[in-house]
Design an enzyme around this catalytic site. Sequence first.
Site, PDB file in Angstrom:
ATOM      1  CB  ILE A   1      19.696  38.047  -8.854  1.00 15.56           C
ATOM      2  CG1 ILE A   1      21.197  38.025  -9.160  1.00 15.56           C
ATOM      3  CG2 ILE A   1      18.886  38.359 -10.101  1.00 15.56           C
ATOM      4  CD1 ILE A   1      21.603  36.988 -10.170  1.00 15.56           C
TER       5      ILE A   1
ATOM      6  CG  HIS B   1      29.206  45.363 -10.690  1.00 15.96           C
ATOM      7  ND1 HIS B   1      28.784  44.163 -10.165  1.00 15.96           N
ATOM      8  CD2 HIS B   1      30.135  45.064 -11.627  1.00 15.96           C
ATOM      9  CE1 HIS B   1      29.436  43.177 -10.758  1.00 15.96           C
ATOM     10  NE2 HIS B   1      30.255  43.693 -11.648  1.00 15.96           N
TER      11      HIS B   1
HETATM   12  N1  NHR Z   1      19.000  42.508  -9.757  1.00 17.04           N
HETATM   13  C1  NHR Z   1      18.729  42.853 -11.010  1.00 17.04           C
HETATM   14  N2  NHR Z   1      17.577  42.404 -11.522  1.00 17.04           N
HETATM   15  N3  NHR Z   1      19.551  43.586 -11.783  1.00 17.04           N
HETATM   16  C2  NHR Z   1      20.735  43.985 -11.275  1.00 17.04           C
HETATM   17  O1  NHR Z   1      21.546  44.711 -12.035  1.00 17.04           O
HETATM   18  C3  NHR Z   1      21.096  43.641  -9.959  1.00 17.04           C
HETATM   19  C4  NHR Z   1      20.185  42.882  -9.215  1.00 17.04           C
HETATM   20  C5  NHR Z   1      20.483  42.491  -7.909  1.00 17.04           C
HETATM   21  C6  NHR Z   1      21.715  42.794  -7.355  1.00 17.04           C
HETATM   22  C7  NHR Z   1      23.998  43.686  -7.539  1.00 17.04           C
HETATM   23  C8  NHR Z   1      24.958  42.786  -8.358  1.00 17.04           C
HETATM   24  C9  NHR Z   1      26.401  43.274  -8.277  1.00 17.04           C
HETATM   25  O2  NHR Z   1      26.655  44.470  -8.201  1.00 17.04           O
HETATM   26  C10 NHR Z   1      22.631  43.511  -8.114  1.00 17.04           C
HETATM   27  C11 NHR Z   1      22.335  43.957  -9.400  1.00 17.04           C
HETATM   28  C12 NHR Z   1      24.289  39.454  -6.731  1.00 17.04           C
HETATM   29  C13 NHR Z   1      24.486  38.572  -7.778  1.00 17.04           C
HETATM   30  C14 NHR Z   1      24.288  37.084  -7.602  1.00 17.04           C
HETATM   31  O3  NHR Z   1      24.628  36.312  -8.457  1.00 17.04           O
HETATM   32  C15 NHR Z   1      24.848  39.098  -9.013  1.00 17.04           C
HETATM   33  C16 NHR Z   1      24.987  40.464  -9.165  1.00 17.04           C
HETATM   34  C17 NHR Z   1      24.771  41.332  -8.111  1.00 17.04           C
HETATM   35  C18 NHR Z   1      24.429  40.821  -6.893  1.00 17.04           C
HETATM   36  N4  NHR Z   1      23.705  36.642  -6.447  1.00 17.04           N
HETATM   37  C19 NHR Z   1      23.378  35.267  -6.112  1.00 17.04           C
HETATM   38  C20 NHR Z   1      21.885  34.977  -6.336  1.00 17.04           C
HETATM   39  O4  NHR Z   1      21.579  33.807  -6.584  1.00 17.04           O
HETATM   40  C21 NHR Z   1      23.662  34.966  -4.672  1.00 17.04           C
HETATM   41  C22 NHR Z   1      25.092  35.128  -4.318  1.00 17.04           C
HETATM   42  C23 NHR Z   1      25.344  35.136  -2.803  1.00 17.04           C
HETATM   43  O5  NHR Z   1      24.385  35.086  -2.011  1.00 17.04           O
HETATM   44  O6  NHR Z   1      26.521  35.249  -2.440  1.00 17.04           O
HETATM   45  O7  NHR Z   1      21.064  35.917  -6.219  1.00 17.04           O
HETATM   46  O8  NHR Z   1      27.322  42.448  -8.394  1.00 17.04           O
HETATM   47  C1  GAR Z   2      31.441  46.325  -2.704  1.00 17.40           C
HETATM   48  O1  GAR Z   2      32.693  46.168  -3.329  1.00 17.40           O
HETATM   49  C2  GAR Z   2      30.340  46.296  -3.739  1.00 17.40           C
HETATM   50  O2  GAR Z   2      30.696  46.942  -4.933  1.00 17.40           O
HETATM   51  C3  GAR Z   2      30.209  44.831  -3.962  1.00 17.40           C
HETATM   52  O3  GAR Z   2      30.373  44.233  -2.697  1.00 17.40           O
HETATM   53  C4  GAR Z   2      31.125  45.097  -1.854  1.00 17.40           C
HETATM   54  C5  GAR Z   2      30.271  45.448  -0.665  1.00 17.40           C
HETATM   55  O4  GAR Z   2      31.032  46.099   0.289  1.00 17.40           O
HETATM   56  N1  GAR Z   2      28.946  44.506  -4.499  1.00 17.40           N
HETATM   57  C6  GAR Z   2      28.728  43.365  -5.091  1.00 17.40           C
HETATM   58  O5  GAR Z   2      29.597  42.584  -5.354  1.00 17.40           O
HETATM   59  C7  GAR Z   2      27.274  43.130  -5.414  1.00 17.40           C
HETATM   60  N2  GAR Z   2      27.178  41.840  -5.957  1.00 17.40           N
HETATM   61  P1  GAR Z   2      30.339  46.851   1.496  1.00 17.40           P
HETATM   62  O6  GAR Z   2      29.327  45.899   2.094  1.00 17.40           O
HETATM   63  O7  GAR Z   2      31.469  47.101   2.438  1.00 17.40           O
HETATM   64  O8  GAR Z   2      29.716  48.107   0.974  1.00 17.40           O
END
Ligand code: NHR
Ligand code: GAR
Length: 222
Positions: free
Chosen positions: A100, A117
């Site tokens: 995030i 996403h």
């Molecule tokens: N940041 C913001 N501010 N806004 C968004 O819409 C974002 C973002 C960063 C990443 C991708 C998102 C997804 O498509 C994304 C969108 C990670 C998490 C999360 O909870 C949530 C959403 C997304 C990506 N990450 C944890 C954290 O504490 C770590 C999880 C891990 O390392 O496995 O950052 O889903």
């Molecule tokens: C994809 O399904 C993407 O939408 C998702 O992770 C996968 C990445 O695959 N993204 C998230 O869940 C972000 N939180 P890739 O590394 O093979 O592109």
Amino acid sequence: MSKSSDGNPFPIVVLISGSGSNLQSIIDHRQDFEPGIDICTVISNNPEAYGLQRASQVGVSTTVINHQDYPNRSRYDAALMTEIDRHQPMLVVLAGFMRILTTEFVNHYSGRLINIHPSLLPLYPGLNTHQRAIESADKEAGATVHFVKPEVDAGPIIIQARVPVYGTDSRQQLAARVLAQEHLIYPRAIQWFAQGRLSVRNDKVLLDGNESSKQMVISDEI
Ligand code: NHR
Ligand code: GAR
């Protein structure tokens, strides 16, 4: 609105955390349209991400900025910004990036930061989307490309793809079906952006100034 191309490839930076199959699909489609895409660099928070190898294989530079090396999100994001800005990209692409991002980061790239996403947003923001769709007995699932706002997975939607969910689906089966569609819609969204065809009005993304049926892709393949 239309910032037409000057013939130079359109510079982007891609952020990944894992397999990088979406990165691969951007690589594979980067010359499919005018202007082509120049991937200036690929940045991963995870030194083990397989996507780093995919980039190296096609001569794209890679940088690891490991979040574990930073004391907090603010310092981590500052390091990310410094590296990204060195390349002066027109667009920053989150492709399976799992950290995030702070409001400071998101505001710095306002209007030129996009994410893919694996759900039909606004359904299932956050993690474990496929499991949640299966548990809810949803009949369809999908993926969404959106502009990033500070609020996670809440920004204006550029394009979505729908797929069926079958009663027998495992999380992995559904994920694979959705991922195949991600590989189609993400290069298309980047193409639209690079061609200056996207605008945002009242939190809605317009393509060529209109709400367009092209922004919803429906797949009934298995
Ligand atoms: N940041 C913001 N501010 N806004 C968004 O819409 C974002 C973002 C960063 C990443 C991708 C998102 C997804 O498509 C994304 C969108 C990670 C998490 C999360 O909870 C949530 C959403 C997304 C990506 N990450 C944890 C954290 O504490 C770590 C999880 C891990 O390392 O496995 O950052 O889903
Ligand atoms: C994809 O399904 C993407 O939408 C998702 O992770 C996968 C990445 O695959 N993204 C998230 O869940 C972000 N939180 P890739 O590394 O093979 O592109």
